[in-house]
Design an enzyme around this catalytic site. Structure first.
Site, mmCIF file in Angstrom:
data_model
loop_
_atom_site.group_PDB
_atom_site.id
_atom_site.type_symbol
_atom_site.label_atom_id
_atom_site.label_comp_id
_atom_site.label_asym_id
_atom_site.label_seq_id
_atom_site.Cartn_x
_atom_site.Cartn_y
_atom_site.Cartn_z
ATOM 1 N N GLY A 69 30.606 132.137 78.598
ATOM 2 C CA GLY A 69 31.203 131.097 79.442
ATOM 3 C C GLY A 69 31.620 131.644 80.785
ATOM 4 N N ALA A 72 36.430 129.187 86.846
ATOM 5 C CA ALA A 72 36.926 129.560 88.171
ATOM 6 C C ALA A 72 37.601 130.932 88.106
ATOM 7 C CB ALA A 72 37.910 128.507 88.646
ATOM 8 N N ASP A 188 48.277 120.147 79.707
ATOM 9 C CA ASP A 188 46.880 120.095 80.171
ATOM 10 C C ASP A 188 45.930 119.925 78.988
ATOM 11 O OD1 ASP A 188 44.864 120.043 82.055
ATOM 12 O OD2 ASP A 188 44.663 122.222 82.176
#
Length: 394
Positions: A69, A72, A188
């Site tokens: 994976g 950012a 989140d």
């Protein structure tokens, strides 16, 4: 919980679901043994070259290593810990100390996840110490390795039974009960932060945005993914509670049932409109928790009549609809709590209060009360790495 306790048969569930690692795996599979590996620092460390990225870990992480994976923050690889014989997901956070916000987020994630000990919360297995204490810029965190995440499952054409969706919902709530009992809000929650394995075990991850439940400062650092954001956050309420996570769970569950996001807003204003088109314009009584500006804003919006969830989602079990309506309640003071959601009739077949543990010691965010410099945060993360690797003390 290990796949028992009412878990649906998992044999075929992950088959088609594109796992986290699908794309990079295919790129790398051809020459997986050929990812260049070089011993460094007297053989105590090993450097891998992953698509031009240097990935430097302690020598116990033997080849082969597999990129799974990219984000950012950096890159994630699956690796084999030859000492514990365990496969882990190692996340490299590149230039972790370049700015205070990122450094604090990394420190928060490490401290929080290390504090937690629950089957439905991902565990940290190791923090790789830096080869040289004085040149310490990248942080490597090893987590237990999972097969995929809920976002990948939803996007795939993998058939999901009602039992699967129910079991995923139960595990999210079971993990959230524990997190909230530690005096922590996740803030989140979204499908990509819910990891799964082939046994249908679910684990909540990514605590970089988490906050203490009693804290009232508005989220100044990072923007929570808009689609799963509770109305009180969209309306800048500074007084948010654990109810924000419950709203996110309602959105996630409906996305699982419908295979598309429930409220895919393009911006703040569109997001609020989408949720009001479904749950209706709130009454005056429901606005009590908002500040005057937010109340004024709501009052000038067009009036939306509440839609019938049952008519809009006829394929969803009526008891599931009832639970979701209680989660997607505009007023956070009226929204169902995690405990009550677990006890809801829809989850009767899975709910077992004696197997839904809480956290015995609340998490302390004390380290955030001080204005730490990047160097101080670096030192704190270094100490966390030494807790796993005392032999690397320099």
């Amino acid at each position: 919980m290990e796949g028992g306790g009412g878990a649906p048969a998992a044999d075929a569930v992950m088959e088609d679901a594109a796992p986290q690692q699908q794309e990079p795996q295919q790129q790398a599979a051809m020459g997986i043994e050929n990812i260049p590996a070089t011993l460094s620092h007297g053989g105590r460390f090993i450097q891998y070259n992953i698509f031009g990225n240097i990935f430097e870990v302690t020598a116990k992480y033997r080849p082969p290593i597999m990129p799974i994976g990219k984000g950012a923050y950096g890159i994630v690889c699956s690796a084999h810990n030859s000492e514990t014989n365990e496969h882990v997901a190692v996340k490299k956070i590149a230039n972790a100390f370049d700015n205070k916000i990122d450094a604090k987020r990394t420190l928060r994630e490490i401290k929080l996840v290390r504090h937690m000990d629950h089957e439905n919360v991902v565990a940290i297995r190791d923090i790789v110490p830096p080869p040289q204490r004085e040149v310490f810029n990248d942080v490597y965190i090893a987590y237990e390795l999972m097969d995929t995440d809920l976002h990948q499952i939803i996007r795939s054409n993998q058939a999901l039974s009602e039992e699967h969706c129910q079991y995923f919902l139960y595990q999210i709530l079971r993990g959230l009960k524990y997190i909230h009992s530690a005096n922590v809000l996740h803030r989140d929650l979204k499908p990509s932060n819910l990891l799964l394995n082939a046994n249908c075990d679910l684990k909540i991850c990514d605590f970089g945005l988490a906050r203490v439940t009693s804290e009232t400062d508005f989220m100044t650092e990072y923007v929570v993914t808009r689609w799963y954001r509770a109305p009180e956050l969209l309306l800048n309420s500074s007084d948010y509670t654990a109810a924000i996570d419950v709203w996110s769970v309602g959105c996630i569950f409906m996305e699982l049932m419908d295979r598309k996001p429930l409220f895919p807003g393009r911006d703040h204003v569109h997001q609020l409109r989408l949720l009001m088109e479904l749950i209706g314009t709130p009454s005056e009584a429901d606005l009590g928790f908002l500040n005057e500006n937010a109340k004024r804003y709501i009052r000038q919006l067009p009036l939306y009549r509440r839609q019938s969830f049952q008519e809009k989602f006829p394929h969803v079990h009526p008891e599931a609809i009832d639970l979701v309506e209680k989660m997607l309640t505009f007023d956070p003071r009226q929204r169902i709590t995690v405990e009550n959601a677990l006890a809801h009739p829809y989850l009767t077949s899975l709910h077992d209060i004696s197997d839904e543990p809480v956290c015995t010691t609340p998490f302390s965010f004390d380290f955030e009360q001080h204005a730490l410099t990047e160097e101080q945060m670096k030192e704190l993360i270094y100490r966390e790495a030494l807790a796993f690797n005392p032999e690397y003390q320099q």
